[in-house]
Design an enzyme around this catalytic site. Structure first.
Site, PDB file in Angstrom:
ATOM      1  N   HIS A  18      37.970  34.431  37.030  1.00  0.00           N
ATOM      2  CA  HIS A  18      39.327  34.576  37.579  1.00  0.00           C
ATOM      3  C   HIS A  18      39.931  33.207  37.894  1.00  0.00           C
ATOM      4  CE1 HIS A  18      37.808  38.678  39.233  1.00  0.00           C
ATOM      5  NE2 HIS A  18      38.601  38.937  38.213  1.00  0.00           N
ATOM      6  N   LYS A  42      39.006  53.415  46.260  1.00  0.00           N
ATOM      7  CA  LYS A  42      37.831  52.596  45.943  1.00  0.00           C
ATOM      8  C   LYS A  42      37.109  52.128  47.204  1.00  0.00           C
ATOM      9  CE  LYS A  42      37.993  50.380  41.423  1.00  0.00           C
ATOM     10  NZ  LYS A  42      38.121  49.073  40.743  1.00  0.00           N
ATOM     11  N   ARG A  91      38.227  39.299  28.085  1.00  0.00           N
ATOM     12  CA  ARG A  91      36.919  38.688  27.883  1.00  0.00           C
ATOM     13  C   ARG A  91      36.297  39.087  26.556  1.00  0.00           C
ATOM     14  NH1 ARG A  91      35.015  41.076  33.441  1.00  0.00           N
ATOM     15  NH2 ARG A  91      36.081  42.719  32.318  1.00  0.00           N
ATOM     16  N   SER A 129      33.400  41.085  38.334  1.00  0.00           N
ATOM     17  CA  SER A 129      33.127  41.265  39.768  1.00  0.00           C
ATOM     18  C   SER A 129      32.029  42.305  39.969  1.00  0.00           C
ATOM     19  CB  SER A 129      34.390  41.727  40.499  1.00  0.00           C
ATOM     20  OG  SER A 129      35.400  40.772  40.379  1.00  0.00           O
TER      21      SER A 129
HETATM   22  O1  PNS Z   1      41.290  44.003  37.107  1.00  0.00           O
HETATM   23  P1  PNS Z   1      41.438  45.400  37.610  1.00  0.00           P
HETATM   24  O2  PNS Z   1      40.762  45.611  38.906  1.00  0.00           O
HETATM   25  O3  PNS Z   1      40.990  46.378  36.555  1.00  0.00           O
HETATM   26  O4  PNS Z   1      43.011  45.608  37.847  1.00  0.00           O
HETATM   27  C1  PNS Z   1      43.699  46.752  37.503  1.00  0.00           C
HETATM   28  C2  PNS Z   1      45.183  46.649  37.927  1.00  0.00           C
HETATM   29  C3  PNS Z   1      45.315  46.314  39.385  1.00  0.00           C
HETATM   30  C4  PNS Z   1      45.854  45.566  37.113  1.00  0.00           C
HETATM   31  C5  PNS Z   1      45.821  48.023  37.600  1.00  0.00           C
HETATM   32  O5  PNS Z   1      45.023  49.024  38.124  1.00  0.00           O
HETATM   33  C6  PNS Z   1      47.234  48.169  38.130  1.00  0.00           C
HETATM   34  O6  PNS Z   1      48.141  47.490  37.692  1.00  0.00           O
HETATM   35  N1  PNS Z   1      47.418  49.046  39.123  1.00  0.00           N
HETATM   36  C7  PNS Z   1      48.676  49.226  39.791  1.00  0.00           C
HETATM   37  C8  PNS Z   1      49.262  50.615  39.546  1.00  0.00           C
HETATM   38  C9  PNS Z   1      50.045  50.633  38.271  1.00  0.00           C
HETATM   39  O7  PNS Z   1      51.010  49.899  38.084  1.00  0.00           O
HETATM   40  N2  PNS Z   1      49.606  51.491  37.361  1.00  0.00           N
HETATM   41  C10 PNS Z   1      50.169  51.587  36.044  1.00  0.00           C
HETATM   42  C11 PNS Z   1      49.670  50.467  35.168  1.00  0.00           C
HETATM   43  S1  PNS Z   1      49.888  50.841  33.521  1.00  0.00           S
END
Ligand code: PNS
Length: 160
Positions: A18, A42, A91, A129
């Site tokens: 990150h 979560k 990645r 993570s």
């Molecule tokens: O790296 P991560 O933890 O998988 O992040 C996921 C994240 C936070 C980017 C995604 O879950 C998100 O954007 N959530 C916010 C809700 C949202 O906008 N959902 C629609 C996305 S298409």
């Protein structure tokens, strides 16, 4: 006009992968807003507040990098901070399908916000993570995979 980007995720905890994406983003954008999603369902290792505090400490000398928690839609968060783009790290090919789906949905929701994918250095392509937490929980070394400060906080949490 300032070039502003949002780098969203859970960051539980922030890894050196990150950190690398943030550093690469700084070369392209004037301001990088790290956005930590508040996942109601979560069970995190670190609370959102603990994660904010750690990231603030990591970027204490870098005022162009800030960290905020957000709820709801990512695109709404991006608009609220004046971002033109969202950065996601890619990645491996396995990340791609999910990321493409999110990018297309986000574009449908907010056409003027671009999703940009950035590739971390090879040495971090296997770092996540969740894997860091698993290895640490089982007594393995995570040296070099997370910032020192994060490792210290993980050790402290383990002892608590
Ligand atoms: O790296 P991560 O933890 O998988 O992040 C996921 C994240 C936070 C980017 C995604 O879950 C998100 O954007 N959530 C916010 C809700 C949202 O906008 N959902 C629609 C996305 S298409």
């Amino acid at each position: 006009m300032d070039r502003v980007v949002v780098y969203p995720g859970s960051f539980d905890p922030m890894t050196n992968g990150h950190v690398e994406i943030v550093n690469r983003s700084r070369a392209l954008f004037d301001r990088v807003h790290i956005g930590i999603l508040r996942h109601p369902q979560k069970q995190p290792l670190f609370t959102v507040e603990e994660r904010i505090e750690m990231i603030e400490e990591i970027y204490a000398d870098t005022p162009e990098v800030t960290v905020l928690a957000f709820e709801g839609l990512l695109v709404d968060f991006a608009v609220s901070v004046g971002a033109q783009a969202i950065i996601r790290g890619l990645r491996a090919a396995t990340d791609f399908e999910y990321e493409l789906q999110m990018a297309l949905m986000n574009r449908r929701l907010q056409d003027q916000i671009e999703t940009l994918f950035m590739v971390p250095h090879e040495e971090f392509t296997f770092v996540s993570s969740s894997l860091v937490k698993e290895v640490f929980g089982l007594g393995g070394s995570i040296e070099g995979l997370v910032p020192e400060l994060v490792e210290e906080r993980m050790v402290a949490k383990m002892r608590a």
